[in-house]
Scaffold this motif. Structure first.
Motif, mmCIF file in Angstrom:
data_model
loop_
_atom_site.group_PDB
_atom_site.id
_atom_site.type_symbol
_atom_site.label_atom_id
_atom_site.label_comp_id
_atom_site.label_asym_id
_atom_site.label_seq_id
_atom_site.Cartn_x
_atom_site.Cartn_y
_atom_site.Cartn_z
ATOM 1 N N TYR A 153 14.020 54.385 -22.427
ATOM 2 C CA TYR A 153 14.746 53.317 -21.652
ATOM 3 C C TYR A 153 14.020 51.971 -21.784
ATOM 4 O O TYR A 153 14.401 50.835 -22.162
ATOM 5 N N LEU A 154 12.657 52.243 -21.365
ATOM 6 C CA LEU A 154 12.106 50.697 -21.197
ATOM 7 C C LEU A 154 11.599 50.212 -22.541
ATOM 8 O O LEU A 154 11.369 49.076 -22.553
ATOM 9 N N ASP A 155 11.769 51.223 -23.526
ATOM 10 C CA ASP A 155 11.417 50.425 -24.882
ATOM 11 C C ASP A 155 12.481 49.387 -25.313
ATOM 12 O O ASP A 155 12.149 48.493 -26.184
ATOM 13 N N GLY A 156 13.630 49.177 -24.772
ATOM 14 C CA GLY A 156 14.609 48.292 -25.105
ATOM 15 C C GLY A 156 14.529 46.861 -24.329
ATOM 16 O O GLY A 156 15.213 46.066 -24.481
ATOM 17 N N VAL A 157 13.568 46.950 -23.125
ATOM 18 C CA VAL A 157 13.538 45.823 -22.241
ATOM 19 C C VAL A 157 11.969 45.238 -22.412
ATOM 20 O O VAL A 157 11.832 44.344 -21.749
ATOM 21 N N LYS A 158 11.171 46.042 -22.656
ATOM 22 C CA LYS A 158 9.649 45.543 -22.716
ATOM 23 C C LYS A 158 9.402 44.343 -23.388
ATOM 24 O O LYS A 158 10.187 44.080 -24.454
ATOM 25 N N MET A 159 8.573 43.585 -22.910
ATOM 26 C CA MET A 159 8.056 42.493 -23.701
ATOM 27 C C MET A 159 7.584 42.775 -25.021
ATOM 28 O O MET A 159 6.888 43.881 -25.520
ATOM 29 N N PRO A 160 8.092 42.113 -26.226
ATOM 30 C CA PRO A 160 7.644 42.334 -27.777
ATOM 31 C C PRO A 160 6.206 41.803 -27.586
ATOM 32 O O PRO A 160 5.753 40.912 -27.203
ATOM 33 N N TRP A 161 5.417 42.398 -28.719
ATOM 34 C CA TRP A 161 4.078 42.050 -28.886
ATOM 35 C C TRP A 161 3.737 40.536 -29.060
ATOM 36 O O TRP A 161 2.963 39.957 -28.797
ATOM 37 N N ASN A 162 4.830 40.010 -29.534
ATOM 38 C CA ASN A 162 4.716 38.100 -29.895
ATOM 39 C C ASN A 162 5.006 37.388 -28.916
ATOM 40 O O ASN A 162 5.183 36.111 -29.156
ATOM 41 N N GLU A 163 5.458 38.020 -27.612
ATOM 42 C CA GLU A 163 5.877 37.239 -26.611
ATOM 43 C C GLU A 163 4.775 37.109 -25.451
ATOM 44 O O GLU A 163 3.941 37.881 -25.308
ATOM 45 N N TYR A 164 4.810 36.246 -24.477
ATOM 46 C CA TYR A 164 3.986 36.328 -23.370
ATOM 47 C C TYR A 164 4.341 37.315 -22.187
ATOM 48 O O TYR A 164 5.489 37.589 -21.974
ATOM 49 N N SER A 165 3.245 37.836 -21.825
ATOM 50 C CA SER A 165 3.257 38.859 -20.713
ATOM 51 C C SER A 165 2.495 38.413 -19.401
ATOM 52 O O SER A 165 2.882 38.958 -18.107
ATOM 53 N N THR A 166 1.481 37.616 -19.637
ATOM 54 C CA THR A 166 0.745 36.964 -18.464
ATOM 55 C C THR A 166 0.496 35.701 -18.481
ATOM 56 O O THR A 166 0.688 35.075 -19.337
ATOM 57 N N ILE A 167 0.596 35.172 -17.022
ATOM 58 C CA ILE A 167 0.357 33.863 -16.928
ATOM 59 C C ILE A 167 -0.716 33.884 -16.206
ATOM 60 O O ILE A 167 -0.883 34.203 -14.493
ATOM 61 N N ALA A 168 -2.210 33.326 -16.520
ATOM 62 C CA ALA A 168 -3.317 33.141 -15.771
ATOM 63 C C ALA A 168 -3.620 31.969 -15.080
ATOM 64 O O ALA A 168 -3.192 31.049 -15.720
ATOM 65 N N HIS A 169 -4.014 31.675 -13.865
ATOM 66 C CA HIS A 169 -4.212 30.773 -13.146
ATOM 67 C C HIS A 169 -5.699 30.403 -13.322
ATOM 68 O O HIS A 169 -6.626 31.044 -13.425
ATOM 69 N N THR A 170 -6.244 28.927 -13.709
ATOM 70 C CA THR A 170 -7.542 28.630 -13.485
ATOM 71 C C THR A 170 -8.162 28.683 -12.149
ATOM 72 O O THR A 170 -7.417 28.787 -11.306
ATOM 73 N N SER A 171 -9.471 28.271 -12.196
ATOM 74 C CA SER A 171 -10.083 28.342 -10.900
ATOM 75 C C SER A 171 -9.636 26.963 -9.975
ATOM 76 O O SER A 171 -9.883 27.105 -8.951
ATOM 77 N N GLY A 172 -9.182 26.028 -10.622
ATOM 78 C CA GLY A 172 -8.457 24.859 -9.843
ATOM 79 C C GLY A 172 -9.957 24.003 -9.090
ATOM 80 O O GLY A 172 -9.505 23.669 -7.812
ATOM 81 N N THR A 173 -10.867 23.865 -9.900
ATOM 82 C CA THR A 173 -12.228 23.290 -9.101
ATOM 83 C C THR A 173 -11.789 21.788 -8.805
ATOM 84 O O THR A 173 -12.569 21.387 -7.882
ATOM 85 N N THR A 174 -10.949 21.125 -9.402
ATOM 86 C CA THR A 174 -10.836 19.965 -8.764
ATOM 87 C C THR A 174 -9.494 19.492 -8.356
ATOM 88 O O THR A 174 -8.843 18.639 -8.148
ATOM 89 N N GLY A 175 -8.852 20.650 -7.809
ATOM 90 C CA GLY A 175 -7.355 20.640 -7.186
ATOM 91 C C GLY A 175 -6.734 22.026 -7.212
ATOM 92 O O GLY A 175 -7.367 23.005 -7.058
ATOM 93 N N PHE A 176 -5.341 21.812 -7.442
ATOM 94 C CA PHE A 176 -4.479 22.948 -7.518
ATOM 95 C C PHE A 176 -4.755 23.491 -9.031
ATOM 96 O O PHE A 176 -5.114 22.944 -10.022
ATOM 97 N N PRO A 177 -4.617 25.125 -9.087
ATOM 98 C CA PRO A 177 -4.776 25.403 -10.288
ATOM 99 C C PRO A 177 -3.843 25.250 -11.503
ATOM 100 O O PRO A 177 -2.877 24.754 -11.296
ATOM 101 N N LYS A 178 -4.247 25.323 -12.647
ATOM 102 C CA LYS A 178 -3.356 25.122 -13.960
ATOM 103 C C LYS A 178 -3.286 26.452 -14.383
ATOM 104 O O LYS A 178 -3.866 27.465 -13.993
ATOM 105 N N PHE A 179 -2.336 26.820 -15.133
ATOM 106 C CA PHE A 179 -1.751 27.793 -15.774
ATOM 107 C C PHE A 179 -1.935 28.047 -17.284
ATOM 108 O O PHE A 179 -1.832 27.085 -18.152
ATOM 109 N N VAL A 180 -2.276 29.215 -17.629
ATOM 110 C CA VAL A 180 -2.605 29.547 -19.215
ATOM 111 C C VAL A 180 -1.579 30.730 -19.384
ATOM 112 O O VAL A 180 -1.868 31.875 -18.795
ATOM 113 N N GLU A 181 -0.816 30.814 -20.601
ATOM 114 C CA GLU A 181 0.128 31.808 -20.936
ATOM 115 C C GLU A 181 -0.713 32.597 -21.936
ATOM 116 O O GLU A 181 -1.355 32.002 -22.859
ATOM 117 N N HIS A 182 -0.738 33.782 -22.030
ATOM 118 C CA HIS A 182 -1.201 34.816 -22.955
ATOM 119 C C HIS A 182 -0.306 35.402 -23.346
ATOM 120 O O HIS A 182 0.388 36.485 -22.995
#
Length: 252
Positions: A153-182
């Motif tokens: 069942y989940l094979d039909g809904v899972k993220m494909p290999w060439n799409e984004y699955s994770t959004i990481a935030h930076t440490s935000g050393t100078t303010g609010f965090p920034k975001f990086v998609e992987h």
């Protein structure tokens, strides 16, 4: 999935409260993924996860990927202003957190910032005795919902290999965090390169002692599963306890 098939009874991941084999880890992941879909999550919806190093944190990243969701792991040290910013900017539909940890009430924080977050529909709580108005993560993994669905069942809904699955935030050393998609493919390429460079195998034990940030935890969350290696999570870093974990678990 592959590790559950090849090494079903070998330990996969553990923390101070929970130990799971690869078969059990897959079961938890599938039940979480199906649970999110049953709750109404759609492809590319955002799920923010603010947890310490734990079994749940490890499995939630994969569960989100299997459900077609974008996972945003947030450091547990972030507070009201940073979490409101993260939840708002990513348009998060749900958050997974603890009720309370190390003297801080995470649920109260979420309730206090929720009026500014009209898109935040679901609050999932890890641990026991989740309060009214929240959804129990423990209840999700204990309910055998996966048995009511086809095995693929989940094979039909899972993220494909060439799409984004994770959004990481930076440490935000100078303010609010920034975001990086992987995208998944870049993580797999980086993970496999690291597995090869370190010579990781299924007989290795990776002790994840660092904060649950994306960079330091790459070897635990990406490399170890690719090699079939066991992951040991330390929820809060204490030097003496870290050494005890390394010795007790025979971390390589």
């Amino acid at each position: 999935d592959e590790n559950a098939r090849l090494y079903p009874d070998r330990e996969a991941v553990a923390d101070s409260k929970t130990r799971l084999t690869w078969r059990q880890a897959k079961e938890w992941i599938d039940r979480l993924a199906i649970g999110f879909l049953k709750d109404g999550f759609k492809k590319d919806d955002v799920l923010v996860v603010q947890l310490p190093n734990s079994v749940e944190l490890t499995l939630l990243r994969v569960a989100a990927e299997k459900a077609g969701l974008l996972c945003v792991p947030a450091l547990r040290t972030l507070r009201h202003r940073e979490m409101e910013y993260i939840l708002s900017l990513t348009g998060a539909r749900g958050i997974v957190s603890l009720r309370e940890y190390r003297g801080f009430n995470y649920l109260d924080m979420v309730k206090e910032i929720r009026p500014q977050l009209p898109g935040l529909e679901y609050i999932y709580i890890a641990g026991v005795n989740p309060p009214e108005g929240t959804i129990s993560l423990k209840g999700m993994v204990e309910a055998p919902v996966d048995e009511s669905y086809p095995v693929d069942y989940l094979d039909g809904v899972k993220m494909p290999w060439n799409e984004y699955s994770t959004i990481a935030h930076t440490s935000g050393t100078t303010g609010f965090p920034k975001f990086v998609e992987h995208p998944i493919c870049s993580l797999m390429r980086l993970g496999n390169s690291t597995v090869k460079a370190y010579g990781l195998t299924k007989d290795d034990v990776v002790a994840a002692l660092s904060p649950a940030a994306f960079g330091p935890s790459l070897i635990a969350h990406i490399c170890a599963p690719l090699a079939g290696a066991k992951i040991i999570m330390q929820e809060h870093f204490e030097a003496e306890e870290a050494l005890q974990i390394i010795e007790r678990e025979k971390a390589t």
